[in-house]
Design a protein around this motif. Structure first.
Motif, mmCIF file in Angstrom:
data_model
loop_
_atom_site.group_PDB
_atom_site.id
_atom_site.type_symbol
_atom_site.label_atom_id
_atom_site.label_comp_id
_atom_site.label_asym_id
_atom_site.label_seq_id
_atom_site.Cartn_x
_atom_site.Cartn_y
_atom_site.Cartn_z
ATOM 1 N N UNK A 139 4.065 13.304 4.241
ATOM 2 C CA UNK A 139 4.149 14.654 4.000
ATOM 3 C C UNK A 139 4.349 14.994 2.600
ATOM 4 N N UNK A 140 4.308 16.437 2.558
ATOM 5 C CA UNK A 140 4.411 17.083 1.225
ATOM 6 C C UNK A 140 5.596 17.688 1.238
ATOM 7 N N UNK A 141 6.268 17.680 -0.130
ATOM 8 C CA UNK A 141 7.599 18.131 -0.354
ATOM 9 C C UNK A 141 7.497 19.634 -0.307
ATOM 10 N N UNK A 142 7.830 20.557 0.493
ATOM 11 C CA UNK A 142 7.977 21.927 0.585
ATOM 12 C C UNK A 142 9.815 22.469 0.938
ATOM 13 N N UNK A 148 2.085 26.676 4.626
ATOM 14 C CA UNK A 148 0.885 27.445 3.745
ATOM 15 C C UNK A 148 1.897 28.101 2.561
ATOM 16 N N UNK A 149 3.068 28.732 2.709
ATOM 17 C CA UNK A 149 3.978 29.124 1.924
ATOM 18 C C UNK A 149 4.441 28.170 0.834
ATOM 19 N N UNK A 150 4.854 27.058 1.582
ATOM 20 C CA UNK A 150 5.414 25.927 0.769
ATOM 21 C C UNK A 150 4.454 25.248 -0.195
ATOM 22 N N UNK A 151 3.171 25.060 0.233
ATOM 23 C CA UNK A 151 2.247 24.524 -0.805
ATOM 24 C C UNK A 151 1.768 25.362 -1.680
ATOM 25 N N UNK A 182 4.046 11.890 12.138
ATOM 26 C CA UNK A 182 3.764 11.339 10.980
ATOM 27 C C UNK A 182 2.117 10.940 10.567
ATOM 28 N N UNK A 183 1.552 10.748 11.604
ATOM 29 C CA UNK A 183 0.044 10.598 11.422
ATOM 30 C C UNK A 183 -0.620 12.139 10.779
ATOM 31 N N UNK A 184 -0.148 13.267 11.308
ATOM 32 C CA UNK A 184 -0.707 14.482 10.989
ATOM 33 C C UNK A 184 -0.215 14.682 9.550
ATOM 34 N N UNK A 185 1.033 14.491 9.324
ATOM 35 C CA UNK A 185 1.743 14.360 8.002
ATOM 36 C C UNK A 185 0.754 13.776 7.079
ATOM 37 N N UNK A 186 0.697 12.419 7.236
ATOM 38 C CA UNK A 186 0.025 11.439 6.212
ATOM 39 C C UNK A 186 -1.380 11.995 5.971
ATOM 40 N N UNK A 214 4.976 13.796 -2.594
ATOM 41 C CA UNK A 214 4.714 13.164 -1.175
ATOM 42 C C UNK A 214 6.040 12.390 -0.855
ATOM 43 N N UNK A 215 5.996 12.147 0.215
ATOM 44 C CA UNK A 215 7.061 11.358 0.991
ATOM 45 C C UNK A 215 8.412 11.785 0.787
ATOM 46 N N UNK A 216 8.557 13.046 1.224
ATOM 47 C CA UNK A 216 9.852 13.920 0.800
ATOM 48 C C UNK A 216 11.105 13.266 1.582
ATOM 49 N N UNK A 217 12.315 13.464 1.065
ATOM 50 C CA UNK A 217 13.443 13.250 2.017
ATOM 51 C C UNK A 217 13.696 14.566 2.995
ATOM 52 N N UNK A 218 13.459 14.292 4.176
ATOM 53 C CA UNK A 218 13.648 15.289 5.143
ATOM 54 C C UNK A 218 15.098 15.692 5.541
#
Length: 373
Positions: A139-142, A148-151, A182-186, A214-218
Protein backbone atom coordinates in the motif's frame (compact mmCIF):
# COMPACT_ATOMS: atom_id res chain seq x y z
CA UNK A 1 29.01 4.84 18.04
CA UNK A 2 28.86 1.18 19.02
CA UNK A 3 25.73 -0.18 20.65
CA UNK A 4 27.47 -0.46 24.03
CA UNK A 5 28.57 3.17 23.79
CA UNK A 6 25.04 4.28 22.94
CA UNK A 7 23.61 2.34 25.88
CA UNK A 8 26.12 3.94 28.23
CA UNK A 9 25.33 7.42 26.89
CA UNK A 10 21.60 6.76 27.23
CA UNK A 11 22.03 5.57 30.81
CA UNK A 12 24.16 8.58 31.72
CA UNK A 13 21.65 11.05 30.26
CA UNK A 14 18.76 9.23 31.92
CA UNK A 15 20.55 9.52 35.27
CA UNK A 16 20.96 13.29 34.78
CA UNK A 17 17.30 13.65 33.90
CA UNK A 18 16.18 11.70 36.97
CA UNK A 19 18.08 14.11 39.18
CA UNK A 20 16.75 17.23 37.44
CA UNK A 21 14.14 19.40 39.06
CA UNK A 22 13.10 20.77 35.68
CA UNK A 23 13.97 19.77 32.09
CA UNK A 24 13.76 21.92 29.00
CA UNK A 25 13.27 20.12 25.67
CA UNK A 26 14.18 22.23 22.64
CA UNK A 27 13.28 20.33 19.46
CA UNK A 28 13.95 21.62 15.99
CA UNK A 29 10.86 22.33 13.89
CA UNK A 30 11.10 18.89 12.28
CA UNK A 31 9.16 15.67 12.61
CA UNK A 32 12.18 13.97 14.16
CA UNK A 33 12.74 16.79 16.63
CA UNK A 34 9.16 17.02 17.87
CA UNK A 35 8.82 13.21 18.01
CA UNK A 36 11.97 13.01 20.14
CA UNK A 37 10.48 15.61 22.48
CA UNK A 38 7.26 13.62 22.69
CA UNK A 39 9.10 10.41 23.52
CA UNK A 40 11.15 12.00 26.29
CA UNK A 41 8.26 14.03 27.70
CA UNK A 42 6.07 10.95 28.12
CA UNK A 43 8.74 9.19 30.17
CA UNK A 44 9.60 12.30 32.18
CA UNK A 45 5.92 12.66 33.02
CA UNK A 46 5.75 9.01 34.07
CA UNK A 47 8.47 9.58 36.70
CA UNK A 48 7.13 12.99 37.75
CA UNK A 49 9.93 15.15 36.35
CA UNK A 50 8.60 18.58 35.27
CA UNK A 51 9.47 19.60 31.73
CA UNK A 52 8.85 22.28 29.13
CA UNK A 53 8.81 21.84 25.35
CA UNK A 54 9.68 24.81 23.17
CA UNK A 55 10.00 24.23 19.42
CA UNK A 56 13.07 26.12 18.28
CA UNK A 57 13.28 28.04 15.03
CA UNK A 58 16.36 30.14 15.92
CA UNK A 59 19.32 29.91 18.27
CA UNK A 60 18.85 27.83 21.40
CA UNK A 61 20.07 29.33 24.65
CA UNK A 62 20.33 27.63 27.99
CA UNK A 63 17.41 28.43 30.28
CA UNK A 64 18.45 29.48 33.78
CA UNK A 65 15.27 27.85 35.10
CA UNK A 66 16.11 24.39 33.73
CA UNK A 67 18.48 21.97 35.39
CA UNK A 68 18.91 20.15 32.06
CA UNK A 69 18.37 21.60 28.58
CA UNK A 70 18.29 19.23 25.61
CA UNK A 71 18.49 20.23 21.95
CA UNK A 72 16.76 17.69 19.70
CA UNK A 73 17.59 17.23 16.01
CA UNK A 74 19.70 20.36 15.96
CA UNK A 75 23.31 20.97 16.88
CA UNK A 76 23.34 24.07 19.08
CA UNK A 77 25.73 25.59 21.61
CA UNK A 78 24.70 26.47 25.14
CA UNK A 79 22.76 23.29 25.95
CA UNK A 80 23.58 20.37 28.22
CA UNK A 81 23.07 17.67 25.60
CA UNK A 82 22.19 17.37 21.92
CA UNK A 83 20.41 14.36 20.45
CA UNK A 84 20.23 13.86 16.71
CA UNK A 85 23.62 14.83 15.33
CA UNK A 86 24.88 11.36 14.35
CA UNK A 87 21.52 9.59 14.01
CA UNK A 88 17.84 10.49 14.32
CA UNK A 89 17.02 12.25 17.59
CA UNK A 90 13.96 10.03 18.02
CA UNK A 91 16.06 6.86 18.06
CA UNK A 92 18.39 8.30 20.70
CA UNK A 93 15.45 9.63 22.72
CA UNK A 94 13.77 6.21 22.66
CA UNK A 95 16.82 4.60 24.27
CA UNK A 96 16.91 7.27 26.97
CA UNK A 97 13.15 6.97 27.54
CA UNK A 98 13.34 3.20 27.96
CA UNK A 99 16.03 3.68 30.59
CA UNK A 100 13.89 6.26 32.40
CA UNK A 101 10.65 4.28 32.30
CA UNK A 102 10.32 1.40 29.87
CA UNK A 103 6.53 1.23 30.03
CA UNK A 104 6.00 4.82 28.90
CA UNK A 105 8.55 4.81 26.04
CA UNK A 106 6.42 5.21 22.90
CA UNK A 107 7.64 3.09 20.02
CA UNK A 108 5.08 4.61 17.63
CA UNK A 109 6.23 8.18 18.23
CA UNK A 110 9.92 7.26 18.08
CA UNK A 111 9.54 5.25 14.88
CA UNK A 112 7.45 7.99 13.28
CA UNK A 113 10.20 10.50 14.05
CA UNK A 114 12.90 8.31 12.57
CA UNK A 115 10.84 7.75 9.41
CA UNK A 116 10.13 11.48 9.17
CA UNK A 117 13.89 12.06 9.11
CA UNK A 118 14.18 9.90 6.00
CA UNK A 119 15.88 7.05 7.83
CA UNK A 120 14.73 3.52 8.73
CA UNK A 121 14.39 2.28 12.31
CA UNK A 122 17.32 0.19 13.55
CA UNK A 123 18.47 -1.61 16.71
CA UNK A 124 16.21 -1.41 19.75
CA UNK A 125 13.52 0.35 17.78
CA UNK A 126 13.18 -2.46 15.23
CA UNK A 127 12.76 -4.97 18.05
CA UNK A 128 10.21 -2.74 19.80
CA UNK A 129 8.21 -2.29 16.60
CA UNK A 130 8.01 -6.07 16.21
CA UNK A 131 7.06 -6.52 19.87
CA UNK A 132 4.26 -3.99 19.40
CA UNK A 133 2.84 -6.10 16.58
CA UNK A 134 3.39 -3.40 13.95
CA UNK A 135 4.15 -4.90 10.54
CA UNK A 136 4.74 -3.61 7.05
CA UNK A 137 2.04 -4.19 4.48
CA UNK A 138 1.50 -3.40 0.79
CA UNK A 139 0.00 0.00 0.00
CA UNK A 140 0.84 3.66 0.38
CA UNK A 141 1.90 5.61 3.45
CA UNK A 142 -0.99 7.84 4.56
CA UNK A 143 -2.12 9.17 7.96
CA UNK A 144 -5.89 8.99 7.39
CA UNK A 145 -8.47 6.30 6.68
CA UNK A 146 -9.65 8.48 3.79
CA UNK A 147 -7.24 7.40 1.07
CA UNK A 148 -8.08 10.32 -1.21
CA UNK A 149 -7.29 12.78 1.58
CA UNK A 150 -4.12 10.89 2.48
CA UNK A 151 -2.71 10.77 -1.05
CA UNK A 152 -3.65 14.33 -1.92
CA UNK A 153 -1.84 15.73 1.10
CA UNK A 154 1.07 13.35 1.58
CA UNK A 155 4.44 15.09 1.51
CA UNK A 156 6.24 11.76 1.17
CA UNK A 157 5.55 11.84 -2.57
CA UNK A 158 4.95 14.35 -5.36
CA UNK A 159 2.68 13.32 -8.23
CA UNK A 160 0.48 15.13 -10.78
CA UNK A 161 -2.45 14.68 -8.38
CA UNK A 162 -0.66 15.98 -5.27
CA UNK A 163 -2.54 18.72 -3.43
CA UNK A 164 -5.78 18.07 -5.33
CA UNK A 165 -8.30 15.53 -3.92
CA UNK A 166 -10.41 15.63 -7.12
CA UNK A 167 -7.34 14.71 -9.17
CA UNK A 168 -6.69 11.79 -6.82
CA UNK A 169 -10.27 10.54 -7.32
CA UNK A 170 -9.88 10.71 -11.09
CA UNK A 171 -6.58 8.86 -10.93
CA UNK A 172 -8.05 6.10 -8.76
CA UNK A 173 -11.38 5.73 -10.53
CA UNK A 174 -10.57 2.14 -11.57
CA UNK A 175 -9.26 0.97 -8.23
CA UNK A 176 -10.83 0.62 -4.81
CA UNK A 177 -10.19 3.62 -2.59
CA UNK A 178 -11.08 1.43 0.39
CA UNK A 179 -8.77 -1.57 -0.22
CA UNK A 180 -9.80 -4.65 1.71
CA UNK A 181 -6.83 -6.93 1.11
CA UNK A 182 -3.16 -6.91 0.17
CA UNK A 183 -3.86 -7.50 -3.51
CA UNK A 184 -5.96 -4.34 -3.74
CA UNK A 185 -3.30 -2.43 -1.80
CA UNK A 186 -0.61 -3.63 -4.22
CA UNK A 187 -2.66 -2.49 -7.20
CA UNK A 188 -3.16 0.89 -5.59
CA UNK A 189 0.56 1.23 -4.87
CA UNK A 190 1.40 0.34 -8.47
CA UNK A 191 -0.92 3.03 -9.84
CA UNK A 192 0.56 5.66 -7.53
CA UNK A 193 4.12 4.63 -8.41
CA UNK A 194 3.38 4.83 -12.14
CA UNK A 195 1.79 8.25 -11.73
CA UNK A 196 4.93 9.52 -10.02
CA UNK A 197 7.47 7.92 -12.36
CA UNK A 198 5.62 8.80 -15.59
CA UNK A 199 4.92 12.44 -14.77
CA UNK A 200 6.24 14.72 -17.49
CA UNK A 201 8.47 16.70 -15.14
CA UNK A 202 9.60 13.74 -13.04
CA UNK A 203 13.32 13.16 -12.55
CA UNK A 204 14.86 9.71 -12.93
CA UNK A 205 15.28 9.66 -9.16
CA UNK A 206 11.49 9.80 -8.69
CA UNK A 207 11.13 6.10 -9.44
CA UNK A 208 13.49 5.35 -6.54
CA UNK A 209 12.08 7.98 -4.18
CA UNK A 210 8.51 6.72 -4.43
CA UNK A 211 9.61 3.45 -2.84
CA UNK A 212 9.83 5.32 0.49
CA UNK A 213 6.10 6.04 0.27
CA UNK A 214 5.13 2.39 -0.28
CA UNK A 215 4.86 -0.66 2.02
CA UNK A 216 4.13 1.30 5.19
CA UNK A 217 4.27 0.18 8.80
CA UNK A 218 0.58 -0.29 9.56
CA UNK A 219 -0.25 0.94 13.05
CA UNK A 220 0.12 3.83 15.42
CA UNK A 221 -2.38 6.60 16.10
CA UNK A 222 -2.55 7.80 12.47
CA UNK A 223 -3.03 4.64 10.36
CA UNK A 224 0.65 4.19 9.42
CA UNK A 225 3.86 5.16 11.18
CA UNK A 226 5.10 6.90 8.03
CA UNK A 227 1.86 8.87 7.86
CA UNK A 228 2.22 9.84 11.51
CA UNK A 229 5.75 11.08 10.83
CA UNK A 230 4.53 13.02 7.81
CA UNK A 231 1.92 14.82 9.92
CA UNK A 232 4.45 15.60 12.66
CA UNK A 233 6.92 17.01 10.14
CA UNK A 234 4.37 19.15 8.32
CA UNK A 235 2.34 20.26 11.33
CA UNK A 236 5.33 21.42 13.38
CA UNK A 237 6.13 23.93 10.61
CA UNK A 238 2.56 25.26 10.54
CA UNK A 239 1.19 24.78 14.06
CA UNK A 240 3.93 23.72 16.52
CA UNK A 241 1.48 23.46 19.39
CA UNK A 242 -0.67 20.92 17.57
CA UNK A 243 2.39 18.91 16.53
CA UNK A 244 3.69 18.78 20.10
CA UNK A 245 0.24 17.78 21.35
CA UNK A 246 -0.11 14.78 19.04
CA UNK A 247 3.47 13.74 19.83
CA UNK A 248 2.36 13.71 23.47
CA UNK A 249 -0.67 11.60 22.58
CA UNK A 250 -3.43 14.19 23.03
CA UNK A 251 -6.36 12.96 20.95
CA UNK A 252 -8.10 16.33 20.99
CA UNK A 253 -5.22 17.81 18.96
CA UNK A 254 -5.57 15.37 16.07
CA UNK A 255 -7.95 17.50 13.99
CA UNK A 256 -5.75 20.60 14.32
CA UNK A 257 -2.62 18.66 13.43
CA UNK A 258 -4.25 17.12 10.36
CA UNK A 259 -5.53 20.53 9.26
CA UNK A 260 -1.99 21.92 9.58
CA UNK A 261 -0.65 18.95 7.58
CA UNK A 262 -3.17 19.54 4.80
CA UNK A 263 -2.45 23.25 4.63
CA UNK A 264 1.30 22.65 4.54
CA UNK A 265 1.01 19.97 1.87
CA UNK A 266 -1.25 22.03 -0.41
CA UNK A 267 1.14 24.96 -0.23
CA UNK A 268 4.20 22.79 -0.91
CA UNK A 269 2.73 20.84 -3.82
CA UNK A 270 1.06 23.79 -5.50
CA UNK A 271 4.18 25.93 -5.19
CA UNK A 272 6.46 23.21 -6.53
CA UNK A 273 4.14 22.47 -9.45
CA UNK A 274 4.20 26.13 -10.48
CA UNK A 275 7.85 26.88 -9.68
CA UNK A 276 10.31 27.94 -12.34
CA UNK A 277 13.31 25.67 -11.87
CA UNK A 278 16.75 26.69 -13.07
CA UNK A 279 19.25 23.94 -13.78
CA UNK A 280 23.00 24.28 -13.29
CA UNK A 281 25.74 21.69 -13.27
CA UNK A 282 25.17 19.71 -10.08
CA UNK A 283 22.39 21.97 -8.82
CA UNK A 284 18.81 23.06 -9.45
CA UNK A 285 17.38 26.28 -8.04
CA UNK A 286 13.84 27.53 -7.35
CA UNK A 287 12.93 30.93 -5.92
CA UNK A 288 9.51 30.66 -4.33
CA UNK A 289 7.14 31.75 -1.59
CA UNK A 290 6.23 28.70 0.43
CA UNK A 291 7.51 26.06 2.87
CA UNK A 292 11.09 25.89 1.63
CA UNK A 293 12.25 22.82 3.58
CA UNK A 294 9.48 20.55 2.30
CA UNK A 295 9.72 21.95 -1.22
CA UNK A 296 13.50 21.44 -1.32
CA UNK A 297 13.09 17.82 -0.25
CA UNK A 298 10.35 17.12 -2.80
CA UNK A 299 12.28 18.93 -5.53
CA UNK A 300 15.37 16.84 -4.82
CA UNK A 301 13.48 13.55 -4.73
CA UNK A 302 10.98 13.98 -7.55
CA UNK A 303 11.97 16.71 -9.99
CA UNK A 304 15.69 17.36 -9.81
CA UNK A 305 18.07 15.71 -12.29
CA UNK A 306 20.95 17.05 -10.18
CA UNK A 307 22.15 15.94 -6.71
CA UNK A 308 21.55 19.32 -5.03
CA UNK A 309 18.29 21.29 -4.85
CA UNK A 310 18.33 24.87 -3.58
CA UNK A 311 15.06 26.61 -2.68
CA UNK A 312 15.01 30.28 -1.68
CA UNK A 313 12.40 32.69 -0.39
CA UNK A 314 12.94 36.31 0.59
CA UNK A 315 14.71 35.55 3.87
CA UNK A 316 15.97 31.96 3.90
CA UNK A 317 17.31 29.15 1.77
CA UNK A 318 17.01 25.38 2.03
CA UNK A 319 19.47 23.02 0.39
CA UNK A 320 18.57 19.35 -0.09
CA UNK A 321 21.23 16.85 -1.13
CA UNK A 322 21.45 13.25 -2.23
CA UNK A 323 23.72 10.74 -0.50
CA UNK A 324 26.94 11.69 -2.24
CA UNK A 325 26.78 15.25 -0.89
CA UNK A 326 26.38 16.79 2.57
CA UNK A 327 23.87 19.65 2.45
CA UNK A 328 24.94 21.27 5.73
CA UNK A 329 28.64 21.15 4.84
CA UNK A 330 28.06 22.50 1.34
CA UNK A 331 25.93 25.39 2.63
CA UNK A 332 28.36 26.21 5.45
CA UNK A 333 31.34 26.21 3.08
CA UNK A 334 29.53 28.26 0.44
CA UNK A 335 28.47 30.97 2.90
CA UNK A 336 31.47 31.07 5.24
CA UNK A 337 32.73 34.32 3.72
CA UNK A 338 29.25 35.91 3.60
CA UNK A 339 28.12 38.36 6.27
CA UNK A 340 25.10 36.41 7.52
CA UNK A 341 23.28 36.18 10.83
CA UNK A 342 22.51 32.78 12.29
CA UNK A 343 24.07 29.38 11.77
CA UNK A 344 23.38 26.71 9.20
CA UNK A 345 20.80 24.31 10.63
CA UNK A 346 20.13 20.79 9.47
CA UNK A 347 22.13 17.79 8.38
CA UNK A 348 23.58 16.02 5.37
CA UNK A 349 20.15 15.54 3.76
CA UNK A 350 18.63 18.99 4.27
CA UNK A 351 20.05 22.25 5.61
CA UNK A 352 18.70 25.78 6.00
CA UNK A 353 20.24 29.21 6.46
CA UNK A 354 19.01 32.76 6.95
CA UNK A 355 19.82 34.36 3.62
CA UNK A 356 18.24 37.64 2.49
CA UNK A 357 20.94 38.19 -0.13
CA UNK A 358 21.50 37.66 -3.85
CA UNK A 359 20.55 34.09 -4.80
CA UNK A 360 22.80 34.12 -7.87
CA UNK A 361 25.78 34.85 -5.63
CA UNK A 362 24.92 31.87 -3.45
CA UNK A 363 24.44 29.63 -6.49
CA UNK A 364 27.90 30.60 -7.74
CA UNK A 365 29.39 29.84 -4.32
CA UNK A 366 27.73 26.41 -4.13
CA UNK A 367 28.93 25.55 -7.63
CA UNK A 368 32.43 26.57 -6.60
CA UNK A 369 32.23 24.23 -3.61
CA UNK A 370 31.15 21.42 -5.90
CA UNK A 371 34.04 22.05 -8.28
CA UNK A 372 36.51 21.92 -5.40
CA UNK A 373 35.02 18.75 -3.89
Amino acid sequence: MAATGRQTAAADLAASLREAGFVRLAPAATGDGVAAAGVLARSLSAIDIPYQIGVETGETSRSTEADVTLALDRDQPGVDETLGTARPASAAAFEVARTLDDQSASVAVAAAGVLASGKEPTGQLVEAIAEAGIKRRPGVTVPTDDLVDGLAHSTRLHAPFSGDPDAVRNTLQNVSIEPQDDEERRRLASIVALQVADAGDAATRAAESIADALRPHAGGPLVTLEGYGDVLDAAVREDPGAAVAIALGHEDARADALDAWRSHARSAHETLAEASIQRHSGLVVAEIEGPIETIARLLRDYRSPEPLALVADEDRVALAATGEHDAATVLETATESFDLSGRVAGDADLATQQYPGDVERLVAAIREVNRDA
